[in-house]
Design an enzyme around this catalytic site. Structure first.
Site, mmCIF file in Angstrom:
data_model
loop_
_atom_site.group_PDB
_atom_site.id
_atom_site.type_symbol
_atom_site.label_atom_id
_atom_site.label_comp_id
_atom_site.label_asym_id
_atom_site.label_seq_id
_atom_site.Cartn_x
_atom_site.Cartn_y
_atom_site.Cartn_z
ATOM 1 N N HIS A 40 -73.681 -64.778 45.230
ATOM 2 C CA HIS A 40 -73.914 -65.578 44.026
ATOM 3 C C HIS A 40 -72.662 -65.772 43.166
ATOM 4 C CE1 HIS A 40 -73.931 -61.732 41.986
ATOM 5 N NE2 HIS A 40 -73.902 -62.385 40.832
ATOM 6 N N HIS A 82 -69.680 -68.344 39.067
ATOM 7 C CA HIS A 82 -70.951 -67.615 39.110
ATOM 8 C C HIS A 82 -72.079 -68.631 39.258
ATOM 9 C CE1 HIS A 82 -74.287 -65.093 37.814
ATOM 10 N NE2 HIS A 82 -73.495 -64.050 37.983
#
Length: 165
Positions: free
Chosen positions: A69, A84
């Protein structure tokens, strides 16, 4: 400010390109105080319309979360860039993320880094909003963002320049 790799940026001027297409969101409008406060770094968020994250610079993958992620890249010019994908998507424990690179790998601008499944993220109740942060700038630098509402993958996203003294 949080410094991802603990190396001060020394470049004079550079551009970070959009790692994906979507709507540009000012960092202060991100619904997560760790990002919106600038505590992690300065930058911008993108509400993605695409699901393939590409390298915003030439550089080296310095950090790749096992969950896929988030990724940290040290550009060849010295910026430490943290990307992110989503908010709280670490809770998915990697479900819906496919990484195409490894930590330590050299990457080129536009190279595929991570593919993410927007449906998996949405169905789990998380946001796909993606933060693009520069983590090693100090007060000697300023950032400029496009004056458009959207950006295409590879378009100019963040212009970094040294402030005049």
């Amino acid at each position: 400010m949080f410094r991802l790799f603990r190396k001060k940026c020394t470049m004079k001027e550079n551009t970070v390109y959009a790692p994906l297409s979507g709507k540009i969101i000012p960092l202060e409008n991100v619904p997560d105080p760790a990002f919106s406060s600038g505590e992690i770094g300065d930058g911008v968020a993108i509400e993605p319309s695409s699901s393939i994250l590409k390298s915003p610079v030439d550089g080296v993958v310095k950090m790749l979360f096992p969950t896929g992620h988030a990724i940290g890249i040290m550009s060849n010019r010295g910026e430490e860039i943290l990307i992110h994908i989503g908010i709280d998507t670490v809770c998915l424990e990697g479900k819906g993320f496919i990484t195409h690179v490894k930590q330590g790998q050299c990457v080129k601008l536009g190279e595929e880094l991570i593919t993410f499944d927007r449906n998996v993220i949405d169905e789990a109740g998380y946001s796909c909003m993606t933060m693009v942060l520069i983590t090693n700038l100090d007060n000697a630098y300023s950032l400029e963002f496009p004056d458009t509402e959207t950006v295409e993958t590879g378009g100019k996203l963040i212009h970094i320049y040294e402030k005049a003294v």
